[in-house]
Design an enzyme around this catalytic site. Structure first.
Site, PDB file in Angstrom:
ATOM      1  N   ARG A  36      26.795  -0.170 -34.948  1.00 37.82           N
ATOM      2  CA  ARG A  36      25.446  -0.626 -35.289  1.00 37.82           C
ATOM      3  C   ARG A  36      25.181  -1.954 -34.610  1.00 37.82           C
ATOM      4  NH1 ARG A  36      26.346  -5.111 -37.682  1.00 37.82           N
ATOM      5  NH2 ARG A  36      28.045  -5.353 -39.149  1.00 37.82           N
ATOM      6  N   GLY A  37      23.917  -2.331 -34.540  1.00 36.72           N
ATOM      7  CA  GLY A  37      23.572  -3.636 -34.009  1.00 36.72           C
ATOM      8  C   GLY A  37      23.955  -4.743 -34.982  1.00 36.72           C
ATOM      9  N   GLY A  38      24.052  -5.947 -34.468  1.00 41.90           N
ATOM     10  CA  GLY A  38      24.322  -7.092 -35.335  1.00 41.90           C
ATOM     11  C   GLY A  38      25.730  -7.637 -35.187  1.00 41.90           C
ATOM     12  N   GLN A  39      26.102  -8.517 -36.096  1.00 43.87           N
ATOM     13  CA  GLN A  39      27.368  -9.235 -36.009  1.00 43.87           C
ATOM     14  C   GLN A  39      28.259  -8.852 -37.199  1.00 43.87           C
ATOM     15  OE1 GLN A  39      26.817 -13.314 -34.445  1.00 43.87           O
ATOM     16  NE2 GLN A  39      24.648 -12.848 -34.317  1.00 43.87           N
ATOM     17  N   HIS A  69      30.644  -5.891 -46.953  1.00 41.28           N
ATOM     18  CA  HIS A  69      30.210  -4.901 -47.928  1.00 41.28           C
ATOM     19  C   HIS A  69      31.207  -4.889 -49.071  1.00 41.28           C
ATOM     20  CE1 HIS A  69      27.071  -3.513 -45.379  1.00 41.28           C
ATOM     21  NE2 HIS A  69      27.844  -2.896 -44.511  1.00 41.28           N
ATOM     22  N   GLY A  84      21.123  -3.587 -40.099  1.00 40.41           N
ATOM     23  CA  GLY A  84      21.767  -3.235 -38.834  1.00 40.41           C
ATOM     24  C   GLY A  84      21.642  -1.737 -38.618  1.00 40.41           C
ATOM     25  N   GLY A 109      21.916   1.029 -41.584  1.00 44.12           N
ATOM     26  CA  GLY A 109      20.714   0.707 -42.356  1.00 44.12           C
ATOM     27  C   GLY A 109      20.690  -0.700 -42.888  1.00 44.12           C
ATOM     28  N   CYS A 125      26.577 -12.672 -40.127  1.00 47.68           N
ATOM     29  CA  CYS A 125      25.562 -12.478 -39.090  1.00 47.68           C
ATOM     30  C   CYS A 125      25.495 -13.637 -38.102  1.00 47.68           C
ATOM     31  CB  CYS A 125      24.196 -12.210 -39.708  1.00 47.68           C
ATOM     32  SG  CYS A 125      24.187 -10.730 -40.737  1.00 47.68           S
TER      33      CYS A 125
END
Length: 218
Positions: free
Chosen positions: A69-72, A76, A151, A162, A180
């Site tokens: 996924r996108g992001g850093q 969770h 993301g 998501g 992030c």
């Protein structure tokens, strides 16, 4: 309307990714309906495609999962609502930027159900809340805390991964990463903001605000 799926208990991350990717393939082939999967994971860190290894400050604390996924880096864990969003943009609008904007609007509308003003910031992904009761940063910048992360990834114009919204996670678990990639602001949750919100309360808000967020122009 997409199918809403809610899992009880904690769902293993790799199992969730396998199930999500299988559903995305079925959606893309026209053999399954769109879906939104609500769940919680055991404590873990995920590294998006832009993750900086230096931002993983405690690599031995929890399992670390590389994800496309996108992001850093994100955390969770229990007390955090994860929503995996599997929507076919070829039936909607083939615009990834607009899709992310809809995701942000969805979170903001859901938080508004609890009188929380979620905001977005230029150059930052996710949803933030102002914390005027906290001292400003050393340069005078007002304090803000992140309450939700976003993301996403696309495959044949079907979205997956998501968002996550902090309901009542252990906020200390975020200390093993730079969430992030942003080190000068904090992380909060609905309960940390003083709201006695349950996971079920948030699920109702997510479902009730979905239509408007994904139907109006952005």
């Amino acid at each position: 309307m997409p199918e809403w799926i809610t899992s009880t208990g904690l769902v293993d991350y790799q199992d969730a990714v396998r199930q999500m990717e299988a559903r995305v393939a079925e959606i893309a082939a026209g053999r399954a309906s769109e879906a939104i999967w609500l769940l919680e994971h055991p404590p873990l860190y995920t590294a998006g495609t832009s993750a900086d290894p230096a931002d993983l400050t405690d690599p031995d604390r929890f399992p670390v999962h590389q994800t496309r996924r996108g992001g850093q880096y994100t955390y969770h864990g229990p007390g955090q609502r994860v929503a995996y969003v599997m929507l076919d943009l070829s039936r909607r609008k083939k615009d990834v930027r607009a899709f992310v904007k809809r995701m942000e609007n969805w979170v903001i509308a859901s938080l508004a159900e609890f009188n929380v003003k979620g905001e977005i910031r230029e150059g930052r992904v996710g949803v933030w809340v102002a914390r005027p009761e906290k001292p400003p940063l050393a340069d005078g910048t007002p304090r803000e805390d992140k309450v939700a992360a976003i993301g996403v990834r696309m495959r044949k114009w079907v979205s997956f991964h998501g968002l996550s919204i902090n309901v009542e996670p252990d906020l200390g678990h975020f200390n093993g990463i730079v969430p992030c990639g942003i080190s000068d602001q904090g992380v909060t949750s609905l309960v940390d903001l003083g709201l006695p919100v349950t996971m079920e309360d948030l699920d109702v808000a997510l479902k009730s605000s979905f239509d408007e967020a994904f139907s109006r122009e952005v």
